[in-house]
Design a protein around this motif. Structure first.
Motif, mmCIF file in Angstrom:
data_model
loop_
_atom_site.group_PDB
_atom_site.id
_atom_site.type_symbol
_atom_site.label_atom_id
_atom_site.label_comp_id
_atom_site.label_asym_id
_atom_site.label_seq_id
_atom_site.Cartn_x
_atom_site.Cartn_y
_atom_site.Cartn_z
ATOM 1 N N THR A 103 -12.067 -60.971 6.096
ATOM 2 C CA THR A 103 -12.215 -59.718 6.829
ATOM 3 C C THR A 103 -10.866 -59.054 7.046
ATOM 4 O OG1 THR A 103 -14.178 -60.572 7.966
ATOM 5 C CG2 THR A 103 -13.089 -58.674 8.957
ATOM 6 N N LEU A 104 -9.849 -59.852 7.373
ATOM 7 C CA LEU A 104 -8.494 -59.324 7.552
ATOM 8 C C LEU A 104 -8.009 -58.643 6.277
ATOM 9 C CD1 LEU A 104 -5.824 -59.043 9.144
ATOM 10 C CD2 LEU A 104 -5.182 -61.294 8.233
ATOM 11 N N ALA A 105 -8.284 -59.270 5.136
ATOM 12 C CA ALA A 105 -7.880 -58.660 3.868
ATOM 13 C C ALA A 105 -8.518 -57.285 3.709
ATOM 14 C CB ALA A 105 -8.263 -59.575 2.702
ATOM 15 N N GLY A 106 -9.799 -57.194 4.068
ATOM 16 C CA GLY A 106 -10.495 -55.923 3.941
ATOM 17 C C GLY A 106 -9.908 -54.832 4.817
ATOM 18 N N VAL A 107 -9.643 -55.152 6.085
ATOM 19 C CA VAL A 107 -9.107 -54.135 6.992
ATOM 20 C C VAL A 107 -7.635 -53.862 6.729
ATOM 21 C CG1 VAL A 107 -10.789 -54.700 8.780
ATOM 22 C CG2 VAL A 107 -8.541 -55.816 8.818
ATOM 23 N N SER A 108 -6.989 -54.715 5.931
ATOM 24 C CA SER A 108 -5.582 -54.501 5.577
ATOM 25 C C SER A 108 -5.425 -53.681 4.301
ATOM 26 C CB SER A 108 -4.879 -55.859 5.401
ATOM 27 O OG SER A 108 -4.900 -56.604 6.595
ATOM 28 N N GLY A 109 -6.529 -53.201 3.753
ATOM 29 C CA GLY A 109 -6.469 -52.316 2.602
ATOM 30 C C GLY A 109 -6.863 -52.936 1.282
ATOM 31 N N HIS A 110 -7.230 -54.208 1.276
ATOM 32 C CA HIS A 110 -7.659 -54.870 0.049
ATOM 33 C C HIS A 110 -9.157 -54.656 -0.152
ATOM 34 C CE1 HIS A 110 -3.854 -57.167 -0.342
ATOM 35 N NE2 HIS A 110 -3.892 -57.147 0.986
ATOM 36 N N ARG A 111 -9.536 -54.133 -1.272
ATOM 37 C CA ARG A 111 -10.957 -54.006 -1.612
ATOM 38 C C ARG A 111 -11.471 -55.400 -1.941
ATOM 39 N NH1 ARG A 111 -15.671 -53.106 -1.659
ATOM 40 N NH2 ARG A 111 -16.834 -51.751 -3.092
ATOM 41 N N THR A 112 -12.494 -55.865 -1.225
ATOM 42 C CA THR A 112 -13.012 -57.219 -1.437
ATOM 43 C C THR A 112 -14.431 -57.167 -1.982
ATOM 44 O OG1 THR A 112 -13.803 -57.406 0.861
ATOM 45 C CG2 THR A 112 -11.559 -58.161 0.400
ATOM 46 N N VAL A 113 -14.633 -57.821 -3.117
ATOM 47 C CA VAL A 113 -15.938 -57.880 -3.774
ATOM 48 C C VAL A 113 -16.227 -59.331 -4.137
ATOM 49 C CG1 VAL A 113 -17.259 -57.226 -5.827
ATOM 50 C CG2 VAL A 113 -15.772 -55.545 -4.715
ATOM 51 N N SER A 114 -17.420 -59.789 -3.848
ATOM 52 C CA SER A 114 -17.821 -61.140 -4.238
ATOM 53 C C SER A 114 -18.894 -61.064 -5.316
ATOM 54 C CB SER A 114 -18.339 -61.937 -3.033
ATOM 55 O OG SER A 114 -19.441 -61.291 -2.428
ATOM 56 N N VAL A 115 -18.808 -61.983 -6.254
ATOM 57 C CA VAL A 115 -19.812 -62.104 -7.315
ATOM 58 C C VAL A 115 -20.442 -63.485 -7.168
ATOM 59 C CG1 VAL A 115 -20.260 -62.096 -9.785
ATOM 60 C CG2 VAL A 115 -18.507 -60.570 -8.829
ATOM 61 N N LEU A 116 -21.685 -63.515 -6.769
ATOM 62 C CA LEU A 116 -22.404 -64.763 -6.572
ATOM 63 C C LEU A 116 -23.057 -65.169 -7.888
ATOM 64 C CD1 LEU A 116 -23.437 -66.911 -4.576
ATOM 65 C CD2 LEU A 116 -25.379 -65.414 -4.121
ATOM 66 N N TYR A 117 -22.617 -66.308 -8.441
ATOM 67 C CA TYR A 117 -23.135 -66.721 -9.742
ATOM 68 C C TYR A 117 -23.873 -68.053 -9.691
ATOM 69 C CZ TYR A 117 -19.144 -69.968 -10.110
ATOM 70 O OH TYR A 117 -18.235 -70.982 -9.886
ATOM 71 N N GLY A 118 -23.966 -68.647 -8.513
ATOM 72 C CA GLY A 118 -24.673 -69.916 -8.348
ATOM 73 C C GLY A 118 -25.351 -69.951 -6.999
ATOM 74 N N VAL A 136 -22.243 -58.879 -5.116
ATOM 75 C CA VAL A 136 -23.027 -58.699 -6.328
ATOM 76 C C VAL A 136 -23.636 -60.045 -6.704
ATOM 77 C CG1 VAL A 136 -22.904 -58.171 -8.794
ATOM 78 C CG2 VAL A 136 -21.606 -56.796 -7.145
ATOM 79 N N ALA A 137 -24.830 -60.044 -7.243
ATOM 80 C CA ALA A 137 -25.460 -61.269 -7.734
ATOM 81 C C ALA A 137 -25.678 -61.152 -9.236
ATOM 82 C CB ALA A 137 -26.793 -61.506 -7.035
ATOM 83 N N VAL A 138 -25.366 -62.232 -9.960
ATOM 84 C CA VAL A 138 -25.593 -62.267 -11.407
ATOM 85 C C VAL A 138 -26.579 -63.389 -11.729
ATOM 86 C CG1 VAL A 138 -23.318 -61.311 -11.916
ATOM 87 C CG2 VAL A 138 -23.614 -63.796 -11.817
ATOM 88 N N ASP A 139 -26.850 -63.557 -13.015
ATOM 89 C CA ASP A 139 -27.796 -64.578 -13.455
ATOM 90 C C ASP A 139 -27.470 -65.934 -12.820
ATOM 91 O OD1 ASP A 139 -26.875 -62.595 -15.414
ATOM 92 O OD2 ASP A 139 -28.561 -63.265 -16.617
ATOM 93 N N GLY A 140 -28.490 -66.607 -12.323
ATOM 94 C CA GLY A 140 -28.304 -67.938 -11.758
ATOM 95 C C GLY A 140 -28.001 -67.955 -10.283
ATOM 96 N N GLY A 183 -29.915 -55.193 1.997
ATOM 97 C CA GLY A 183 -28.630 -54.533 1.803
ATOM 98 C C GLY A 183 -27.464 -55.486 1.698
ATOM 99 N N ALA A 184 -27.704 -56.776 1.890
ATOM 100 C CA ALA A 184 -26.610 -57.753 1.801
ATOM 101 C C ALA A 184 -26.055 -57.826 0.381
ATOM 102 C CB ALA A 184 -27.099 -59.136 2.240
ATOM 103 N N ILE A 185 -26.939 -57.800 -0.603
ATOM 104 C CA ILE A 185 -26.532 -57.750 -2.011
ATOM 105 C C ILE A 185 -26.608 -56.296 -2.460
ATOM 106 C CG2 ILE A 185 -27.170 -58.383 -4.367
ATOM 107 C CD1 ILE A 185 -28.163 -61.044 -3.266
ATOM 108 N N SER A 186 -25.467 -55.765 -2.880
ATOM 109 C CA SER A 186 -25.420 -54.353 -3.265
ATOM 110 C C SER A 186 -26.023 -54.114 -4.637
ATOM 111 C CB SER A 186 -23.968 -53.853 -3.250
ATOM 112 O OG SER A 186 -23.438 -53.897 -1.947
ATOM 113 N N GLU A 187 -25.692 -54.988 -5.603
ATOM 114 C CA GLU A 187 -26.156 -54.795 -6.968
ATOM 115 C C GLU A 187 -26.477 -56.143 -7.597
ATOM 116 O OE1 GLU A 187 -23.417 -52.551 -9.350
ATOM 117 O OE2 GLU A 187 -23.080 -51.031 -7.795
ATOM 118 N N THR A 188 -27.365 -56.150 -8.567
ATOM 119 C CA THR A 188 -27.651 -57.337 -9.368
ATOM 120 C C THR A 188 -27.342 -57.025 -10.824
ATOM 121 O OG1 THR A 188 -29.983 -56.694 -9.603
ATOM 122 C CG2 THR A 188 -29.427 -58.168 -7.777
#
Length: 249
Positions: A103-118, A136-140, A183-188
């Motif tokens: 969260t600190l990274a996000g409010v400090s100006g870092h764009r944070t994106v997670s890709v859930l693959y498992g 984001v969620a991908v296959d699996g 809304g927790a997962i933005s895109e698949t």
């Protein structure tokens, strides 16, 4: 082991990602000609204090460097490591430290994106993927804050009742589709369509996601989280009204 196929699909322009301690990996990658930091956890590794410290430490190093470089998290973690040893060490605090670091990274100006693959479940899910600005969620991918049998044990409601509720109320249900509805997962994405790199670049350029958390609005739009956005709006209006009254006095 690192998710080589996913990494090569997301970062076709090159990367320096390598394995690290506690089944983590980290490095830098090129996305649309820009450098991004990449952190991850592999092989459905349960998230214990040691792993949380490795990930949080790297996040804080990136923040201290003072550059607004985006951070991409690749997540495959079964759950928090539920042993007596970890609980006695204060696992909840380590998980909170990791979540606050992201969260600190996000409010400090870092764009944070997670890709859930498992998999990702419970506290480990909350402290990693759910702590980023966009997931984001991908296959699996198979996320869950709590599976239905566990919810049944905690609430004392019959499993068949919860199963029926999950069909109409996404917050009860594990899996990609219900969490996307909230809304927790933005895109698949599908790794096989080979457009993941372009989609990731677009997400990293979307600075509006950095300025405000709009997952409640997304959940309302998709019909899976009907009240959160409206409640937040009312709280915001009430706060503004009280502030105006205080200034008038």
């Amino acid at each position: 082991m690192m998710p080589d196929e996913l990494i090569s699909t997301l970062f076709p322009q090159g990367h320096t990602i390598s394995p690290g301690a506690e089944n983590t990996f980290s490095g830098q990658a090129q996305v649309a000609g820009k450098t991004v930091e990449v952190l991850g956890i592999a092989d459905s590794t349960p998230l214990g204090p040691e792993t949380a410290l490795v990930l949080a430490g790297r996040v804080l190093e990136i923040v201290r460097a003072g550059r607004d470089v985006p951070i991409v998290f690749l997540i495959d973690t079964a759950s928090q490591r539920m042993t007596r040893r970890d609980e006695m060490l204060g696992l909840n605090e380590y998980l909170a430290h990791l979540a606050k670091s992201i969260t600190l990274a996000g409010v400090s100006g870092h764009r944070t994106v997670s890709v859930l693959y498992g998999t990702a479940a419970a506290g480990a899910f909350i402290a990693t993927a759910l702590s980023t600005q966009t997931m984001v969620a991908v296959d699996g991918a198979h996320p869950s804050v709590m599976d239905l049998p566990s919810i049944a044990r905690v609430t004392k409601l019959p499993l068949d009742v919860l199963t029926e509720k999950a069909k109409e109320t996404p917050v009860f249900a594990p899996g990609v589709a219900p969490l996307a509805a909230t809304g927790a997962i933005s895109e698949t994405w599908k790794i096989s369509d080979r457009q993941c790199a372009e989609r990731l670049a677009a997400l990293l350029d979307d600075r509006a996601q950095t300025d405000a958390d709009r997952r409640d609005v997304l959940g309302a739009t998709r019909g899976g989280r009907k009240m959160a956005a409206e409640v937040a709006r009312r709280v915001e209006l009430a706060f503004a009204r009280d502030a105006t009254v205080s200034e008038a006095r």
